[in-house]
Scaffold this motif. Structure first.
Motif, PDB file in Angstrom:
ATOM      1  N   UNK A 135     -10.895  -7.708   2.257  1.00  0.00           N
ATOM      2  CA  UNK A 135     -10.715  -7.922   3.695  1.00  0.00           C
ATOM      3  C   UNK A 135     -12.054  -8.199   4.368  1.00  0.00           C
ATOM      4  N   UNK A 136     -13.074  -7.421   4.039  1.00  0.00           N
ATOM      5  CA  UNK A 136     -14.391  -7.633   4.649  1.00  0.00           C
ATOM      6  C   UNK A 136     -14.991  -8.970   4.244  1.00  0.00           C
ATOM      7  N   UNK A 137     -14.750  -9.389   3.022  1.00  0.00           N
ATOM      8  CA  UNK A 137     -15.258 -10.690   2.592  1.00  0.00           C
ATOM      9  C   UNK A 137     -14.601 -11.818   3.354  1.00  0.00           C
ATOM     10  N   UNK A 138     -13.294 -11.765   3.540  1.00  0.00           N
ATOM     11  CA  UNK A 138     -12.596 -12.834   4.252  1.00  0.00           C
ATOM     12  C   UNK A 138     -13.015 -12.896   5.724  1.00  0.00           C
ATOM     13  N   UNK A 139     -13.388 -11.785   6.284  1.00  0.00           N
ATOM     14  CA  UNK A 139     -13.833 -11.785   7.682  1.00  0.00           C
ATOM     15  C   UNK A 139     -15.109 -12.575   7.881  1.00  0.00           C
ATOM     16  N   UNK A 140     -15.856 -12.816   6.826  1.00  0.00           N
ATOM     17  CA  UNK A 140     -17.099 -13.570   6.941  1.00  0.00           C
ATOM     18  C   UNK A 140     -16.860 -15.053   7.168  1.00  0.00           C
TER      19      UNK A 140
ATOM     20  N   UNK B  90     -13.186 -18.242  -1.811  1.00  0.00           N
ATOM     21  CA  UNK B  90     -13.277 -18.008  -3.249  1.00  0.00           C
ATOM     22  C   UNK B  90     -13.716 -16.582  -3.554  1.00  0.00           C
ATOM     23  N   UNK B  91     -14.724 -16.096  -2.821  1.00  0.00           N
ATOM     24  CA  UNK B  91     -15.192 -14.722  -3.038  1.00  0.00           C
ATOM     25  C   UNK B  91     -14.125 -13.704  -2.677  1.00  0.00           C
ATOM     26  N   UNK B  92     -13.304 -14.040  -1.681  1.00  0.00           N
ATOM     27  CA  UNK B  92     -12.219 -13.127  -1.319  1.00  0.00           C
ATOM     28  C   UNK B  92     -11.230 -12.975  -2.476  1.00  0.00           C
ATOM     29  N   UNK B  93     -10.878 -14.092  -3.108  1.00  0.00           N
ATOM     30  CA  UNK B  93     -10.001 -14.017  -4.275  1.00  0.00           C
ATOM     31  C   UNK B  93     -10.646 -13.237  -5.403  1.00  0.00           C
ATOM     32  N   UNK B  94     -11.933 -13.400  -5.584  1.00  0.00           N
ATOM     33  CA  UNK B  94     -12.604 -12.648  -6.647  1.00  0.00           C
ATOM     34  C   UNK B  94     -12.575 -11.153  -6.362  1.00  0.00           C
ATOM     35  N   UNK B  95     -12.834 -10.754  -5.122  1.00  0.00           N
ATOM     36  CA  UNK B  95     -12.787  -9.333  -4.772  1.00  0.00           C
ATOM     37  C   UNK B  95     -11.378  -8.783  -4.944  1.00  0.00           C
ATOM     38  N   UNK B  96     -10.371  -9.595  -4.567  1.00  0.00           N
ATOM     39  CA  UNK B  96      -8.994  -9.155  -4.701  1.00  0.00           C
ATOM     40  C   UNK B  96      -8.625  -8.971  -6.173  1.00  0.00           C
ATOM     41  N   UNK B  97      -9.110  -9.884  -6.984  1.00  0.00           N
ATOM     42  CA  UNK B  97      -8.843  -9.770  -8.420  1.00  0.00           C
ATOM     43  C   UNK B  97      -9.475  -8.524  -9.006  1.00  0.00           C
ATOM     44  N   UNK B  98     -10.704  -8.215  -8.594  1.00  0.00           N
ATOM     45  CA  UNK B  98     -11.368  -7.007  -9.100  1.00  0.00           C
ATOM     46  C   UNK B  98     -10.622  -5.744  -8.695  1.00  0.00           C
ATOM     47  N   UNK B  99     -10.118  -5.712  -7.466  1.00  0.00           N
ATOM     48  CA  UNK B  99      -9.369  -4.526  -7.032  1.00  0.00           C
ATOM     49  C   UNK B  99      -8.083  -4.365  -7.826  1.00  0.00           C
ATOM     50  N   UNK B 100      -7.411  -5.471  -8.109  1.00  0.00           N
ATOM     51  CA  UNK B 100      -6.141  -5.395  -8.872  1.00  0.00           C
ATOM     52  C   UNK B 100      -6.410  -4.967 -10.305  1.00  0.00           C
ATOM     53  N   UNK B 101      -7.545  -5.415 -10.862  1.00  0.00           N
ATOM     54  CA  UNK B 101      -7.867  -5.020 -12.230  1.00  0.00           C
ATOM     55  C   UNK B 101      -8.042  -3.509 -12.348  1.00  0.00           C
ATOM     56  N   UNK B 102      -8.622  -2.896 -11.324  1.00  0.00           N
ATOM     57  CA  UNK B 102      -8.780  -1.436 -11.365  1.00  0.00           C
ATOM     58  C   UNK B 102      -7.427  -0.745 -11.343  1.00  0.00           C
ATOM     59  N   UNK B 103      -6.472  -1.355 -10.681  1.00  0.00           N
ATOM     60  CA  UNK B 103      -5.144  -0.740 -10.612  1.00  0.00           C
ATOM     61  C   UNK B 103      -4.373  -0.985 -11.909  1.00  0.00           C
ATOM     62  N   UNK B 104      -4.427  -2.220 -12.438  1.00  0.00           N
ATOM     63  CA  UNK B 104      -3.677  -2.573 -13.636  1.00  0.00           C
ATOM     64  C   UNK B 104      -4.336  -2.047 -14.900  1.00  0.00           C
ATOM     65  N   UNK B 105      -5.655  -1.937 -14.907  1.00  0.00           N
ATOM     66  CA  UNK B 105      -6.417  -1.443 -16.055  1.00  0.00           C
ATOM     67  C   UNK B 105      -6.200  -2.298 -17.298  1.00  0.00           C
ATOM     68  N   UNK B 106      -5.857  -3.549 -17.100  1.00  0.00           N
ATOM     69  CA  UNK B 106      -5.754  -4.490 -18.224  1.00  0.00           C
ATOM     70  C   UNK B 106      -5.855  -5.903 -17.657  1.00  0.00           C
ATOM     71  N   UNK B 107      -5.961  -6.838 -18.551  1.00  0.00           N
ATOM     72  CA  UNK B 107      -6.085  -8.228 -18.128  1.00  0.00           C
ATOM     73  C   UNK B 107      -4.713  -8.774 -17.768  1.00  0.00           C
ATOM     74  N   UNK B 108      -4.728  -9.657 -16.772  1.00  0.00           N
ATOM     75  CA  UNK B 108      -3.456 -10.239 -16.340  1.00  0.00           C
ATOM     76  C   UNK B 108      -3.737 -11.610 -15.769  1.00  0.00           C
ATOM     77  N   UNK B 109      -2.757 -12.385 -15.591  1.00  0.00           N
ATOM     78  CA  UNK B 109      -2.844 -13.728 -15.020  1.00  0.00           C
ATOM     79  C   UNK B 109      -2.060 -13.750 -13.713  1.00  0.00           C
ATOM     80  N   UNK B 110      -2.693 -14.399 -12.685  1.00  0.00           N
ATOM     81  CA  UNK B 110      -2.027 -14.473 -11.390  1.00  0.00           C
ATOM     82  C   UNK B 110      -0.897 -15.503 -11.435  1.00  0.00           C
ATOM     83  N   UNK B 111       0.145 -15.148 -10.782  1.00  0.00           N
ATOM     84  CA  UNK B 111       1.178 -16.142 -10.485  1.00  0.00           C
ATOM     85  C   UNK B 111       1.344 -16.178  -8.973  1.00  0.00           C
ATOM     86  N   UNK B 112       1.796 -17.308  -8.459  1.00  0.00           N
ATOM     87  CA  UNK B 112       1.839 -17.477  -7.014  1.00  0.00           C
ATOM     88  C   UNK B 112       2.765 -16.477  -6.356  1.00  0.00           C
TER      89      UNK B 112
END
Length: 1640
Positions: A1539-1544, A1559-1581
């Motif tokens: 959220x803070x990244x997108x505000x920039x 782009x950085x917002x998507x990267x931050x979002x991906x990092x947060x989801x990885x901490x929750x999933x604790x494994x690798x995953x692929x985004x779907x729309x």
């Protein structure tokens, strides 16, 4: 210890130094038996300080030696083997000082150390209850602290001066500090002793230069204040006539042991309450104050004390070191027993008289007196101060000195018997004879003072015991203070003002000593030693008025007399003259009187002792001589023989006498006196160095005395004479006063220089010869001598000396013989010649300077800096001497020329500064092609060439005259070509010799006028390019104009200033006789009584190029000119004085008229016109917007709306049809309403007042169209000027600055050369550049590689260069960027901020990019076309494209937007984004409303509402590194980083930067989801869109619709379909989803 010192001295004798040799002898006059003893030390002696019976030596290296009676250590050290002060080793001592019985030194850091007797607190030791406080045996640090500042600061001391009971310190701030006891401190206090240094407040704010100390008085040399601030007197001088200043005390009556501290500065007695009683002077101050003689009497300056080994306790009891002395039953002991019949001293309150005082143990007495075996009262006591008892202020001292008795003995002609060095002890009986001697001496003194004493002197025997008892309760003693010369580094640094002192220079603002000084004194005045005309004491400093204006440069003080040395080598003395120590017998001795010196003696150093004075003077030779005045001892008497009696008269000199042994000492540099001892420091003349310095100083003193005599005898009377002006005439009167002023300046310079040389000699062995004022102030000396020589020459040329001689005869009369005596040469028949020689005599000093500097240079090796400096100075002074000698001859020859060619026709040419070089009266030169009967006379002056024909004169200034020889053409003419600014002619000489003579003379004269050496140059080459001033007289553009600036071969060229009589002024560049380049011009407007002003480019005398023109009526035009007309791009702003409405036009001009594309902002009407112009009228396609929101686009003819057009109101009502006038429609048209309804038919009327409609109303059957469809239906922009055709004039100007005739038509190398010239000129001729701008210009001076192919390696260099170029308007690209920003803001800011203009604004930005990219490609031909690919450099591995940030690292595709948009868009962002916000206002309002409503929900509730899968919901959040669980009520806790990244995104400007944020917002979002999933995953729309929608909602981005649309419009097409394009599409989808989202 003594044997060790003696042994060291014997070993060091062979290596004795050649400088700083100390010679010591007893003061006994010019006795033939006197033989000064040389002190043999291994190092040069830098300074000597003498006390009453001891002395200090300061040697090179900062070592301090003591000699004499060191009673505080129970030692007697002979002067031949001085004792090294071992405790001061490691302390770099720079000054030493000696008081009566204490010592002091000063370190290089300004710290003060004292030791010796401390009975009066003079050593600064505060603890007085111990025996150690009575005498301080080792150096003790005295802290001088200024408590008036916060925090208290330690004062840096630069000099010391000690008296008998007080000490003085001079600070680096020229303030005086004092401690000790007595009125000689000058402090405002009633408590003594003062053990801590205190500032002398009465001299606060004054610049103290030097102080000197007598026994109980102080003398200070102070720089004078300006006349308007001068207030030297303190309280008004009054006297208490009820009390006598002199009184006699009977045999049984005690003398008061207190001095005049109970008096005000004028001697008025204070009341008992004010006196302070006993507490003001502790008894402990008395006991050990003085040393005892074998006769039981004190050997010090005061008999009112006990033995040195005696200590007085607080209870009043006195103890010796071994036994207790007898005291009276009341616990107090008499300070002095009545021995030798001398009256006892009055004790302080609490002390009683004890006539039968005696030591209880005679052996103890003998042991104490044994330590003093080398002293006798005859030698130890001050022998000239008994008369002090005859005045009230004799009680100012806490202990009346015995030397006052001996002074009376001298007055009674009692003979003093001395030995060679120190007196031997002689027994003195307590017989009544001594009392009779005292009475006789007092009577003798009264006879001496008869006729000069006050009216109360007759009552001296009428004082009662009650009055004496009243005095016992008064304040304690008032010692004298003084300050020796200040210590400064050897480089003669300058201080705010004052004088150069012995150790270093006390200087004025220009670095030389000031002669404007005053002498102040305070303390005891019983002998008149204060110089105020009376014998009263002064508690505070008081100015000695008779010495004001006498140019005193040094003061000195003996025990009871004072000396002042002036810059004219005169000595003034006052005070006790019992032994003739004043050097004269003038009366009264209470005011300064001039010492009687033999003719030819010039004193430059003085010193005062106990009863003598020592003078150091210039004699007949270079070697200085010693003069002595004071006590004379007959050689037939054996030292110490018999007792004193009035019948044994001592002799003394009436005037200073020569000491014959001084010639054997060498070159004396300074003298010192103290007690009855004299010391002189001398130098051996090694390689002639010392003699050269003495020769220079003696010469300066001699010439200054001579100058002072001329000033006193001749100039001062003539200047004050009222008839001077009529006698001399108006021209010569001004020259005479100017001559006097220059004479005074030169005299002051030489006087100050002579004073500085005297100080230099005092410490020549420690001074660097390169710091001689002749070298450090060389330019000042040269300038003063040049100015003086010019003044004398000017006065001579105008014939002033003849009139001056007559005036001097009338003014001086019989004193004219005094003036004749000043002439150094024999008188000639003409007296005016004598005056000429008289005034030219000071110039001979220049040769003296050169000769002495050459002698000094011979003492050094040719490779040393000293030799180089001295040799350079020698050359400078010798060259000036020869030059001024030539000027003298020129002045004399010019005077003779005017004398022989007198007449009205030539008198107009006679000017003071004008000198004749040569003339053609013998027909040696004539004008070419002159008539047979014409007479041409050419006179070459030092400033002009004059052509005289009959009674007319043509004057050609040499500064604007060019001469060259005419080569022989076989005609036999010897011609010279003369070129002037307005005419040229040829001169013909009679012979080749005459031609060469005139050619050489003219070239030499021109060279001198231009500031050269006057040597001339090769013909035809000298001075082709020069700077000069000239006034045009001929017809033409420059008629009567005054020009000052550069010239080239007779034509104005370069930078200069031209001023016309009508007020027109031009300042700038010229080329070939006309204005060309950058210039500033002021043109008067007579109607408005103001000026038009222009700043900008010129060409061939006309305004041409870019500039800024300010009209007197208030309009300002900034743009391009051609032939003084507005042509090309320009902006015209009307001011408050405009006749029409206030407006701004920016656009294209042709021949001073608006023609082409431009923007006209009518500020008064609130309308903005954007379109085509023709001859100052709106003509062609255009757009008009109003402040009311009305938008019109269409065609204009003859300044009116004419033809088809489209009009749209603020509520989206649109009218499309034919217009016949402004806002008037007449013909067919279609009216479209905001709801989609329309009316089609015939319209007639004014839009603002009403329309007549005949037509058909149509209501659409489809749904209401959206705004976007609405604008597409209206087809906005169809009548507007295409974006590619806008602002072509701006781009044409940029191409022109690059040297191209049109776009892309020019040489690339020439373009880069023009850029380099612009950058260089900007750095040279722009003084107001900031530091950052200078750095940018410096970086742009390096031209990048522009001819090579562009690769991914050097592409980044091109990009960085363009960024730097766009930051400064001095670069063509930077000017283009700045101008485009200006026109863009003028179009779309203010009234132009209309949402209908958004499409045109975007298209205009894209057009900017295309034009600018074509210019960049012209400069860098290696760049590909827009959208082209840059090849990889050979051998470099290719890098994959990973979005935009990777593209910056390896650019493959180059477009105008990716390269140039970062340069433009940040500057264009405010108006462009405002248009986006206005257009998207409706949709953004709906988006913002839904966003605020959705943000009211907690995180989990919002995630659930947005259909985010629970597996992506965060469970923990981190706050300051601490994990906290997310609960159902948590808000703004999920995906915080994303959220803070997108505000920039709102903080960036370009679409590329905004895409990077996404782009950085998507990267931050991906990092947060990885901490929750604790494994690798692929985004779907399906998973990404809801989650990103949550981030967008929580980001709360205001005007997100405007952001999205701007990115979409200006995005680089090359990345639209890549990863970044997909991310942007996701953001856009979220924006649309939020608009349509329902809260239920």
């Amino acid at each position: 210890m003594e044997r060790k010192e003696d042994r060291l001295t014997e070993e060091e004798v062979p290596s004795a130094p050649d400088r700083g040799l100390a010679h010591i002898w007893k003061s006994a006059g010019a006795s033939a038996q006197l033989c000064p003893e040389r002190l043999l030390l291994s190092k040069p002696v830098l300074q000597v300080a003498l006390g009453d019976h001891h002395g200090l030596l300061l040697t090179q290296g900062g070592l301090v030696y003591s000699f004499g009676e060191l009673l505080w250590r129970d030692q007697s050290v002979p002067a031949s083997a001085p004792l090294l002060e071992a405790s001061l080793l490691g302390t770099s001592v720079v000054r030493v000082a000696a008081g009566g019985f204490h010592c002091g030194v000063l370190s290089e850091h300004g710290s003060v150390y004292t030791w010796g007797e401390n009975t009066a607190g003079q050593c600064g030791l505060a603890e007085r209850s111990t025996a150690a406080s009575i005498t301080v045996s080792e150096p003790y640090l005295v802290n001088v602290v200024d408590s008036d500042v916060g925090p208290p600061a330690v004062v840096r001391v630069v000099d010391l001066a000690f008296g008998r009971e007080h000490s003085l310190a001079l600070s680096a701030q020229n303030e005086l500090w004092a401690w000790g006891s007595g009125c000689q401190l000058g402090l405002v206090t009633s408590t003594f002793p003062v053990c801590r240094p205190q500032k002398v407040e009465h001299l606060a704010g004054r610049h103290v230069i030097q102080v000197a100390c007598g026994a109980y008085h102080s003398v200070a040399l102070v720089r004078s204040l300006p006349a308007k601030n001068r207030n030297t007197q303190g309280a008004p001088e009054t006297r208490d006539r009820g009390r006598s200043p002199h009184f006699f005390v009977g045999e049984r009556e005690e003398l008061s042991a207190v001095d005049g501290g109970h008096y005000c500065p004028l001697g008025v007695e204070l009341t008992e309450g004010a006196s302070g009683g006993e507490s003001l002077t502790p008894p402990s101050r008395r006991g050990p104050r003085r040393r005892l003689h074998p006769d039981g009497r004190s050997a010090g300056s005061s008999p009112g004390s006990v033995s040195r080994s005696t200590r007085v306790t607080e209870g009043g009891k006195m103890n010796t070191k071994q036994e207790r002395l007898a005291v009276e039953p009341d616990g107090h002991s008499d300070a002095v027993a009545q021995t030798d019949g001398i009256p006892k001293s009055h004790a302080h309150t609490g002390w009683t008289a004890n006539k039968n005082f005696a030591f209880p143990d005679e052996l103890e007495l003998q042991s104490i007196l044994g330590k003093l075996s080398h002293h006798t009262l005859d030698k130890q006591g001050d022998t000239d101060s008994l008369s002090s008892y005859t005045s009230d202020d004799s009680y100012v001292s806490s202990t009346p000195p015995t030397d006052q008795f001996t002074a009376s003995f001298k007055e009674a002609q009692i003979k003093v018997e001395t030995n060679n060095n120190y007196a031997t002890p002689q027994p003195h009986s307590s017989s009544p004879l001594c009392v009779e001697e005292v009475r006789l001496c007092l009577g003798t003194e009264q006879q001496v003072l008869q006729g000069k004493k006050s009216s109360s002197l007759s009552n001296i025997n009428q004082w009662t015991k009650a009055s004496a008892a009243g005095r016992r309760r008064s304040l304690p003693g008032t010692p004298n203070r003084g300050s020796p010369r200040r210590q400064r580094p050897c480089d003669c640094r300058s201080s705010p003002g004052g004088h150069l002192q012995a150790a270093a220079c006390e200087v004025a603002t220009d670095g030389l000593p000031s002669l404007d000084t005053e002498v102040w004194s305070w303390g005891r005045g019983s002998e008149g030693q204060l110089g105020h005309g009376d014998q009263l004491a002064r508690l505070q400093p008081l100015c000695i008025k008779p010495l004001s204006g006498e140019e005193v440069i040094k003061v000195a003080a003996g025990s009871h007399h004072s000396l002042a040395l002036t810059a004219q080598c005169q000595v003034y003395s006052w005070g006790s003259n019992m032994c003739g120590q004043l050097g004269h017998v003038n009366s009264p001795v209470t005011v300064p009187q001039q010492a009687k010196l033999s003719d030819g003696l010039r004193v430059w150093d003085v010193s005062g002792g106990q009863s003598h004075s020592l003078l150091l003077a210039d004699g007949d030779c270079v070697q200085p001589v010693l003069l002595y005045c004071g006590q004379q001892q007959e050689p037939s008497k054996r030292p110490g023989q018999g007792q004193r009696s009035p019948s044994r008269a001592e002799s003394y000199t009436v005037r200073p006498t020569l000491l014959p042994f001084c010639s054997e000492m060498g070159y004396l540099s300074s003298v010192c006196s103290g007690g009855q001892t004299c010391v002189a420091l001398a130098d051996h003349n090694i390689m002639g160095f010392v003699s050269a310095i003495h020769e220079l100083a003696s010469s300066e003193r001699r010439i200054y005395c001579w100058l002072s005599s001329v000033r006193r005898i001749l100039l001062t009377p003539l200047r004050s004479r009222e008839s001077a002006s009529p006698s001399l005439g108006e021209p010569c009167t001004h020259l005479f006063f100017s001559l006097c002023e220059r004479f005074f300046h030169l005299s002051a310079l030489i006087g100050r220089h002579s004073a500085s040389l005297s100080y230099f000699l005092h410490h020549a062995q420690g001074r660097d010869v390169t710091c001689l004022p002749l070298l450090t102030h060389m330019q000042h000396f040269l300038d003063i001598y040049k100015e003086y020589c010019s003044s004398v020459g000017d006065f001579l040329v105008m014939g002033g000396f003849h009139s001056l001689h007559k005036l001097s005869l009338e003014c001086l009369g019989t004193q004219h013989t005094l003036l004749s005596s000043l002439c150094v040469s024999e008188k000639s028949a003409k007296e005016d010649v004598d005056l000429v020689l008289l005034f030219y005599r000071p110039l001979q000093q220049l040769h003296q300077y050169s000769r002495v500097l050459l002698k000094l240079a011979a003492c050094f090796d040719v490779l040393t800096p000293e030799y180089q400096s001295l040799h350079q100075g020698c050359s400078q002074y010798e060259c000036l001497s020869l030059s001024l000698l030539r000027r003298e001859k020129e002045s004399e020859s010019t005077f003779l020329f005017w004398k022989s060619h007198s007449g009205k026709t030539t008198e107009v040419l006679r000017l003071p500064q004008r000198r004749v070089v040569c003339e053609s009266s013998n027909r040696s030169l004539t004008l070419q092609n002159a008539g047979r009967f014409t007479n041409h006379w050419f006179i070459l002056f030092n400033d002009a060439l004059v052509h005289t024909q009959f009674s007319t004169h043509h004057v050609y200034p040499l500064s604007c005259l060019w001469v060259k020889p005419v080569s022989g053409d076989g005609s036999g003419l010897f011609a010279i070509s003369i070129t002037c600014p307005e005419e040229s002619f040829t001169l013909v000489a009679s012979t080749p010799q005459e031609k060469n003579k005139w050619l050489r003379s003219i070239n030499k004269a021109v060279d001198e006028v231009l500031g050269g050496g006057g040597e001339g140059s090769s013909p035809g080459v000298m001075g082709i390019s020069r700077t000069a001033s000239y006034t045009f007289t001929g017809e033409g553009r420059f008629k009567d104009a005054k020009y000052s600036g550069g010239w080239l071969a007779g034509r104005v060229h370069g930078r200069g200033t031209m001023k016309w009589p009508d007020g027109r002024t031009y300042s700038g560049n010229f080329k070939n006789g006309s204005e060309d380049g950058y210039g500033e011009c002021l043109m008067p407007n007579k109607e408005l009584n103001k000026h038009d002003s222009y700043q900008g480019q010129w060409k061939d005398g006309k305004i041409h190029g870019f500039g800024k023109y300010k009209y007197a009526r208030g309009e300002v035009y900034e743009g391009c000119f051609n032939d003084s007309q507005r042509h090309g791009y320009g902006m015209l702003s009307s001011g408050r004085l405009a006749k029409t409405s206030s407006s701004v036009f920016i656009g294209h001009w042709v021949h001073d008229k608006k023609t082409g594309y431009g923007v006209y902002d009518d500020i008064t009407r609130g309308e903005k016109y954007v379109g085509q112009w023709l001859d100052e009228q709106r003509h062609g396609s255009a757009v008009v917007v109003t402040q009311a929101g009305v938008y019109y686009e269409g065609t204009f003819r003859d300044n009116k709306m004419s033809g088809p057009g489209l009009l749209v109101s603020d509520d989206d009502t649109a009218l499309q049809g034919d217009f016949s006038d402004d806002w008037v429609i007449n013909g067919k048209g279609v009216l479209s309403l905001a709801n989609g309804d329309s009316v089609e038919g015939l319209f007639n009327g004014d839009w603002t007042s009403g329309l007549k409609v005949v037509g058909t109303y149509t209501k659409p059957t489809s749904d209401e169209p959206g705004i976007g469809n609405r604008e597409s239906q209206l087809r906005l922009g169809q009548y507007a000027v295409p974006a590619a055709q806008r602002w072509l004039c701006v781009f044409d100007e940029c191409w022109s600055r690059l040297g191209c005739e049109a776009a892309g038509k020019g040489e690339r190398s020439a373009a880069w050369e023009n850029i380099a010239v612009m950058i260089t000129n900007a750095r040279r001729h722009s003084p107001n550049l900031s530091r950052s701008q200078s750095k940018v210009l410096e970086s742009l001076e390096i031209i990048p590689q522009h001819g090579e192919p562009i690769t991914t390696t050097n592409y980044d260099n091109v990009r960085r260069y363009l960024i730097k170029a766009s930051e400064t308007p001095f670069h063509p690209v930077g000017w283009l960027v700045e101008t485009l920003v200006t026109v863009y803001r003028m179009t779309y800011v203010g009234v132009g901020s209309n949402r209908r203009l958004l499409q045109q604004a975007v298209q205009e930005v894209q057009a900017y990019l295309n034009h600018l990219y074509s210019i960049v490609c012209f400069l860098f031909p290696g760049l590909p076309e827009d959208g082209g690919i840059i090849p990889e450099p050979p051998g470099s591995p290719s890098k994959p494209l990973l979005g935009l940030d990777a593209a910056w690292q390896s650019v493959v595709v180059v477009s105008s937007s990716s390269l140039l948009l970062p340069l433009l868009l940040p500057r264009l962002y405010p108006p462009l984004f405002t248009l986006y916000c206005l257009r998207e206002e409706h949709l953004d309002a709906k988006y913002w409303e839904h966003t605020l409503r959705l943000n009211k929900q907690p995180d989990q509730s919002l995630l659930s509402f947005l259909a985010v899968q629970e597996k992506f919901w965060p469970v923990w959040m981190s706050i300051l590194g601490e994990k906290k669980q997310i609960v159902s009520t948590s808000k703004d806790a999920c995906f915080v980083s994303a959220v803070e990244t997108l505000q920039q995104i709102s903080t960036t400007f370009t679409p590329s930067d905004k895409l990077v944020v996404i782009q950085k917002t998507f990267e931050e979002l991906t990092q947060d989801v990885k901490h929750v999933q604790q494994n690798h995953f692929m985004w779907c729309m399906d998973d990404l869109l809801p989650l990103f929608l949550y981030v967008v909602v929580r980001a709360r981005i205001r005007n997100l619709g405007a952001e999205v649309n701007m990115i979409e419009d200006l995005m680089d097409p090359n990345i639209q379909h890549g990863e970044l394009g997909m991310m942007f599409t996701t953001l856009k989808a979220c924006y649309i989803q939020i608009q349509q989202e329902s809260a239920t």
